[in-house]
Scaffold this motif. Structure first.
Motif, short mmCIF file in Angstrom:
data_model
loop_
_atom_site.label_atom_id
_atom_site.label_comp_id
_atom_site.label_asym_id
_atom_site.label_seq_id
_atom_site.Cartn_x
_atom_site.Cartn_y
_atom_site.Cartn_z
N THR A 1 -45.76 -6.36 -18.05
CA THR A 1 -45.55 -5.98 -16.66
C THR A 1 -45.06 -4.54 -16.61
O THR A 1 -44.23 -4.13 -17.44
CB THR A 1 -44.52 -6.89 -15.96
OG1 THR A 1 -43.27 -6.84 -16.67
CG2 THR A 1 -45.02 -8.33 -15.92
N THR B 1 -51.60 -10.84 -18.50
CA THR B 1 -51.38 -11.88 -19.51
C THR B 1 -52.55 -11.86 -20.47
O THR B 1 -53.71 -11.91 -20.05
CB THR B 1 -51.26 -13.27 -18.87
OG1 THR B 1 -52.45 -13.56 -18.12
CG2 THR B 1 -50.07 -13.33 -17.93
N SER C 1 -49.28 -6.59 -13.68
CA SER C 1 -48.90 -7.72 -14.53
C SER C 1 -50.15 -8.23 -15.24
O SER C 1 -51.15 -8.54 -14.60
CB SER C 1 -48.27 -8.83 -13.70
OG SER C 1 -47.99 -9.96 -14.50
N ASP D 1 -43.69 -1.93 -13.51
CA ASP D 1 -43.46 -1.73 -12.08
C ASP D 1 -42.58 -0.50 -11.88
O ASP D 1 -41.79 -0.14 -12.76
CB ASP D 1 -42.84 -2.97 -11.44
CG ASP D 1 -41.45 -3.26 -11.99
OD1 ASP D 1 -40.48 -2.77 -11.41
OD2 ASP D 1 -41.36 -3.98 -13.01
N ARG E 1 -47.25 -11.30 -22.31
CA ARG E 1 -47.11 -10.87 -20.92
C ARG E 1 -46.65 -9.42 -20.88
O ARG E 1 -45.68 -9.05 -21.54
CB ARG E 1 -46.11 -11.76 -20.17
CG ARG E 1 -46.56 -13.22 -20.09
CD ARG E 1 -45.66 -14.02 -19.16
NE ARG E 1 -46.11 -15.41 -19.09
CZ ARG E 1 -47.06 -15.84 -18.27
NH1 ARG E 1 -47.66 -14.99 -17.46
NH2 ARG E 1 -47.41 -17.12 -18.26
#
Length: 401
Positions: free
Chosen positions: A341, A389, A387, A343, A339
Motif C-alpha cells: 500500500t 495484493t 493498494s 498513500d 500486500r
C-alpha cells in the motif's frame, strides 16, 4: 469462409486436363478391346469428357456440375458405349466436389451425387443387352465410396493442418504483442520515475543557481546519480530483451534455464525510490515487515512487481500530489499474499490516469494482474492511495513433485 484445398483454379485446371487425358485414352482403349460395345465416336467421346470439363465450374455451381456429369455418363452408358474410364471422369468430379467449397455442402453434394450416379448406372445397365454383371456394378460402387472416403480424409487432414497453422500464427501474434507491451511497461517504469526525478532536481537547481550555489550543486549531483541509475536500469531491461541475464545476480550459478523475462529488484532497493520526493521536502516512510528480509524475502518476480508498484506510485505522487508532505509505504505478507500500500496526504488529487499518457496506472494494473494479483487505486483517507495484493507462490515439496 470455409474453403477447400482445390478452390484455386490452377490445381483444378491441372487435374481437369490430367483427368481428360486419362478418360480419352482409356475410353478409346476400352472401346477397342471391349467386345459388343458401340464404337466410340465424337458423341461418345464428348459425353465421356463432360466430367473433366465441368471440374472448372465446381466452386460456384457444384450441384449443376454433378447433375451434368451424371447425366452425361448415364447417357453414354445407355447408348451402349464401352464400360470403364468414362465412369472415372464422373467419380473424379465427385472427389473434386469434396475438396472444394464449404465442407458440409461438399459432403452432401458429393454423396448425393454418388447415389445418383450409381442409380443412373444401374438404369443404363438395364437398358443394355450385353449381360452386365451385378458383381461388377457393386464393385464399382464400392470403389466410388472408397474414393470419396479417401477424399474426405484428405480434406479433414488438410483442415486440421490449416487450423493448427492459424492457431500457431495467432499465438505468435499474441506473443509479439505481449512482448511489446512488457517492454513498453518496463521502459515506462524506468524512464517515468527517473525523468520525473531529474525534472524536479533540475527545477531546484535552476531556482537556487544564483542564491545558493551549494544547493544547486547538490541538485546537479542528484541529477547525475539519478540518470546513472536510470541508465543502469535501461541496460538491465535491454539485456533481458536481448536474451542476456541482465537482471540476475553476478554470482548466480550458470544453468541451461532461460534467463528472466523481466529485470529483478529486491525490496532492499526501495529507499532509493524516495530520493526525488525527499529532495522536495516530502517525508517518505517505509514500513516493511522485517520478516520479508532474507531468508524470508519474497521470490524475485513477486519482489519485482512490488518494486514497480512502489516506484510508479511514488512517481505519481511527485507528478500529481503536489501538496503531499508525507507518503507511507507499507509492505507485509498476509499468508499467501504480499500486500503493498502507498498513500499520501496530498488531499484530493487528480488520478494518475488523468495525465496525457495514462500509461502509469494502466501499466501498474497490468503488471499486478499479470502476476495473478489485484490492484486498487483511488482517493484514500488522506489523499490518493494505491493498494496491491500479489500472490506468494507456495514452494513445491519433493514429495509433491
Amino acid at each position: 469462409m470455409d474453403r477447400g484445398p482445390l478452390d484455386r483454379w490452377r490445381p483444378r485446371l491441372f487435374l481437369a486436363v490430367a483427368l481428360a487425358v486419362v478418360v480419352t485414352f482409356g475410353t478409346l482403349g476400352a472401346s477397342h478391346w471391349q467386345a459388343g460395345a458401340r464404337d466410340i465416336d465424337a458423341l461418345g467421346l464428348g459425353l465421356a469428357l463432360v466430367g473433366p470439363v465441368v471440374l472448372l465450374t465446381l466452386p460456384r455451381r457444384p450441384v449443376p456440375a454433378v447433375l451434368l456429369a451424371v447425366g452425361a455418363v448415364g447417357t453414354y452408358l445407355a447408348l451402349g458405349y464401352a464400360w470403364g474410364p468414362a465412369l472415372g471422369g464422373t467419380v473424379g468430379v465427385l472427389v473434386m466436389v469434396l475438396l472444394t467449397g464449404p465442407a458440409r455442402r461438399a459432403r452432401v453434394v458429393a454423396w448425393s451425387g454418388a447415389v445418383l450416379l450409381w442409380g443412373a448406372v444401374v438404369a443404363a445397365a438395364a437398358l443394355r443387352d450385353d449381360g452386365t454383371r451385378v458383381g461388377g456394378l457393386l464393385g464399382g460402387a464400392a470403389w466410388t465410396a472408397v474414393a470419396l472416403l479417401v477424399a474426405t480424409g484428405i480434406r479433414e487432414r488438410l483442415a486440421r493442418a490449416a487450423a493448427w497453422r492459424a492457431a500457431r500464427a495467432d499465438r505468435e501474434r499474441t506473443a509479439v504483442a505481449t512482448e511489446r507491451l512488457r517492454i513498453a511497461r518496463e521502459l515506462h517504469d524506468v524512464l517515468a520515475h527517473s525523468l520525473s526525478a531529474i525534472n524536479v532536481q533540475a527545477g531546484v537547481g535552476l531556482h537556487l543557481l544564483d542564491r545558493d550555489v551549494a544547493q544547486a550543486r547538490s541538485a546537479l549531483a542528484s541529477i547525475k546519480s539519478t540518470s546513472r541509475d536510470a541508465l543502469d536500469e535501461v541496460r538491465a531491461v535491454l539485456g533481458v530483451v536481448r536474451g542476456e541475464d541482465g537482471g540476475a545476480a553476478a554470482d548466480a550459478p550458470a544453468s541451461d534455464a532461460p534467463g528472466p523475462r523481466t529485470p529483478t529488484w529486491d525490496l532492499a532497493a526501495l529507499p532509493r525510490l524516495a530520493e526525488p520526493l525527499r529532495a522536495r521536502g516530502v517525508t517518505v516512510r517505509f514500513d516493511v515487515d522485517p520478516a520479508l528480509r532474507p531468508p524470508g524475502a519474497p521470490p524475485a518476480h513477486v519482489a519485482g512487481v512490488a518494486y514497480r508498484v512502489v516506484q510508479e506510485s511514488l512517481t505519481n505522487v511527485g507528478r500529481h500530489a503536489t501538496r503531499a508532505r508525507t507518503v507511507v509505504v507499507r509492505i507485509a505478507r498476509d499468508d499467501d499474499l504480499l500486500r503493498v500500500t502507498v498513500d499520501d496526504d496530498g488531499g484530493p488529487a487528480e488520478a494518475p490516469d488523468g495525465d496525457a499518457s495514462g500509461y502509469g496506472l494502466r501499466g501498474m494494473r497490468e503488471r499486478v494482474e499479470g502476476a495473478g494479483g489485484t490492484l486498487d487505486a483511488g482517493p484514500g483517507p488522506r489523499g490518493f492511495a494505491v493498494s496491491a495484493t500479489i500472490p506468494w507462490p507456495t514452494p513445491v515439496s519433493q514429495e509433491d513433485a
